[in-house]
Design a protein around this motif. Structure first.
Motif, PDB file in Angstrom:
ATOM      1  N   GLY A 183      -7.981 -43.469 -40.646  1.00 40.81           N
ATOM      2  CA  GLY A 183      -9.315 -42.906 -40.804  1.00 40.81           C
ATOM      3  C   GLY A 183      -9.620 -41.851 -39.763  1.00 40.81           C
ATOM      4  N   LEU A 184      -9.195 -42.102 -38.518  1.00 37.50           N
ATOM      5  CA  LEU A 184      -9.426 -41.125 -37.453  1.00 37.50           C
ATOM      6  C   LEU A 184      -8.618 -39.853 -37.679  1.00 37.50           C
ATOM      7  CD1 LEU A 184      -9.574 -43.267 -34.181  1.00 37.50           C
ATOM      8  CD2 LEU A 184     -11.372 -41.800 -35.114  1.00 37.50           C
ATOM      9  N   MET A 185      -7.364 -40.009 -38.082  1.00 34.62           N
ATOM     10  CA  MET A 185      -6.550 -38.818 -38.338  1.00 34.62           C
ATOM     11  C   MET A 185      -7.148 -37.984 -39.459  1.00 34.62           C
ATOM     12  SD  MET A 185      -2.541 -39.817 -37.724  1.00 34.62           S
ATOM     13  CE  MET A 185      -2.502 -41.166 -38.905  1.00 34.62           C
ATOM     14  N   ALA A 186      -7.712 -38.653 -40.457  1.00 35.78           N
ATOM     15  CA  ALA A 186      -8.354 -37.915 -41.545  1.00 35.78           C
ATOM     16  C   ALA A 186      -9.588 -37.173 -41.039  1.00 35.78           C
ATOM     17  CB  ALA A 186      -8.735 -38.876 -42.665  1.00 35.78           C
ATOM     18  N   ARG A 187     -10.371 -37.815 -40.197  1.00 40.07           N
ATOM     19  CA  ARG A 187     -11.614 -37.193 -39.708  1.00 40.07           C
ATOM     20  C   ARG A 187     -11.350 -35.969 -38.844  1.00 40.07           C
ATOM     21  NH1 ARG A 187     -15.965 -41.257 -37.354  1.00 40.07           N
ATOM     22  NH2 ARG A 187     -17.294 -39.426 -37.709  1.00 40.07           N
ATOM     23  N   VAL A 188     -10.240 -35.972 -38.125  1.00 42.04           N
ATOM     24  CA  VAL A 188      -9.928 -34.804 -37.287  1.00 42.04           C
ATOM     25  C   VAL A 188      -8.932 -33.854 -37.962  1.00 42.04           C
ATOM     26  CG1 VAL A 188     -10.420 -36.046 -35.154  1.00 42.04           C
ATOM     27  CG2 VAL A 188      -8.084 -36.012 -36.019  1.00 42.04           C
ATOM     28  N   GLY A 189      -8.645 -34.093 -39.237  1.00 41.82           N
ATOM     29  CA  GLY A 189      -7.809 -33.175 -40.003  1.00 41.82           C
ATOM     30  C   GLY A 189      -6.346 -33.172 -39.623  1.00 41.82           C
ATOM     31  N   LEU A 190      -5.799 -34.347 -39.290  1.00 44.72           N
ATOM     32  CA  LEU A 190      -4.412 -34.412 -38.828  1.00 44.72           C
ATOM     33  C   LEU A 190      -3.506 -35.233 -39.746  1.00 44.72           C
ATOM     34  CD1 LEU A 190      -4.975 -34.899 -34.990  1.00 44.72           C
ATOM     35  CD2 LEU A 190      -4.073 -32.852 -36.122  1.00 44.72           C
ATOM     36  N   ASN A 191      -3.987 -35.635 -40.914  1.00 47.42           N
ATOM     37  CA  ASN A 191      -3.173 -36.479 -41.779  1.00 47.42           C
ATOM     38  C   ASN A 191      -1.819 -35.850 -42.100  1.00 47.42           C
ATOM     39  OD1 ASN A 191      -4.552 -38.841 -42.074  1.00 47.42           O
ATOM     40  ND2 ASN A 191      -5.608 -38.270 -43.963  1.00 47.42           N
ATOM     41  N   GLU A 192      -1.807 -34.540 -42.336  1.00 45.39           N
ATOM     42  CA  GLU A 192      -0.565 -33.866 -42.706  1.00 45.39           C
ATOM     43  C   GLU A 192       0.368 -33.668 -41.516  1.00 45.39           C
ATOM     44  OE1 GLU A 192      -1.544 -30.237 -44.629  1.00 45.39           O
ATOM     45  OE2 GLU A 192      -2.535 -31.219 -46.336  1.00 45.39           O
ATOM     46  N   HIS A 193      -0.138 -33.979 -40.315  1.00 40.99           N
ATOM     47  CA  HIS A 193       0.656 -33.751 -39.107  1.00 40.99           C
ATOM     48  C   HIS A 193       1.021 -35.061 -38.398  1.00 40.99           C
ATOM     49  CE1 HIS A 193      -0.496 -29.532 -39.570  1.00 40.99           C
ATOM     50  NE2 HIS A 193      -1.748 -29.941 -39.686  1.00 40.99           N
ATOM     51  N   ALA A 194       0.822 -36.193 -39.057  1.00 44.76           N
ATOM     52  CA  ALA A 194       0.932 -37.495 -38.408  1.00 44.76           C
ATOM     53  C   ALA A 194       2.272 -37.716 -37.733  1.00 44.76           C
ATOM     54  CB  ALA A 194       0.665 -38.613 -39.413  1.00 44.76           C
ATOM     55  N   GLN A 195       3.356 -37.204 -38.292  1.00 42.39           N
ATOM     56  CA  GLN A 195       4.684 -37.460 -37.749  1.00 42.39           C
ATOM     57  C   GLN A 195       5.231 -36.309 -36.906  1.00 42.39           C
ATOM     58  OE1 GLN A 195       5.753 -40.517 -37.940  1.00 42.39           O
ATOM     59  NE2 GLN A 195       3.898 -40.918 -39.136  1.00 42.39           N
ATOM     60  N   LYS A 196       4.424 -35.285 -36.696  1.00 42.35           N
ATOM     61  CA  LYS A 196       4.873 -34.161 -35.874  1.00 42.35           C
ATOM     62  C   LYS A 196       4.814 -34.519 -34.396  1.00 42.35           C
ATOM     63  CE  LYS A 196       3.553 -30.374 -39.004  1.00 42.35           C
ATOM     64  NZ  LYS A 196       2.696 -29.177 -39.161  1.00 42.35           N
TER      65      LYS A 196
END
Length: 242
Positions: free
Chosen positions: A113-126
């Motif tokens: 949920g936090l990654m989605a709120r800060v716009g990082l879902n597509e970068h989770a494994q970077k």
């Protein structure tokens, strides 16, 4: 998150027997943003570290208390100027660093949920090297939020960003930190004019309060009242340097 308390810092500090700052009282209103400006070396970051319960080089004489009588340091989340991301860890791992270090299970739904709120879902494994400066600061902000503390300390968190990204991160921080008691140390009068419910200018002699605009935060970067407050703060800072 528990209800955000007000925080009072009252006292003075010395380094090696020399005064760092004179007796002062800094009031952080519950659920509000307080911006602290001043020249280098007047003790702004020392105050942050004192509130967070971290070690400093200064000898502090005084008291730091919460309005509800509870402990202060355990309820504090801290975001530094440098993002301090682990270079070998992924975005998701960096955000969940706190629970991992404590040996606590990671709340996967909350992390997502936090990654989605800060716009990082597509970068989770970077890894951090693959991120822009703004993305790295979003990771640092999400890591701070992952701790879910009611008191948040920000030490020049967006100063290394370009003007547009800085404004975007300020807007995001106001959105995500709503309801928390926030203290921001900044050298940027424009940032204080946008974000402060209370704006304080710190000198070795104490604090001077500058009245911020009445508009809700984050205030418009080009709003007349924001620019007027920014100019007022700049005059205060220039007078200190004269």
């Amino acid at each position: 998150m528990s209800q955000a308390p007000g925080i009072t810092v009252k006292g003075r500090a010395e380094i090696g027997g020399a005064r760092l700052f004179a007796p002062l009282t800094l009031e952080l209103a519950p659920g509000a943003w307080t911006c602290l400006l001043g020249g280098s070396g007047v003790g702004k970051s020392t105050i942050l570290r004192l509130v967070a319960g971290l070690e400093t080089e200064a000898a502090f004489t005084g008291d730091i208390s919460a309005s509800d009588g509870g402990p202060v340091a355990p309820r504090v989340g801290y975001m530094a100027q440098d993002d301090l991301l682990l270079p070998w860890a992924s975005v998701a791992q960096n955000i969940a660093l706190g629970p991992r270090l404590r040996g606590d299970p990671t709340e996967r739904d909350r992390l997502a949920g936090l990654m989605a709120r800060v716009g990082l879902n597509e970068h989770a494994q970077k890894r951090p090297y693959a991120l822009s400066g703004g993305q790295r600061q979003r990771v640092a902000l999400a890591r701070t939020l992952m701790e879910d503390k009611p008191v948040i300390l920000l030490d020049e968190p967006f100063s290394a960003l370009d003007a547009r990204t800085r404004a975007e991160m300020q807007d995001l921080a106001v959105e995500l930190l709503a309801g928390r008691t926030v203290l921001v140390v900044t050298h940027d009068p424009g940032e204080a004019a946008r974000l402060g419910h209370s704006v304080q200018v710190m000198t070795p002699e104490g604090l001077t309060e500058v009245t911020p605009p009445k508009a809700a935060i984050p205030r418009g970067v080009d709003a007349q009242e924001t620019l007027a407050c920014q100019a007022d703060l700049m005059r205060h800072l220039m007078a200190l340097a004269a």
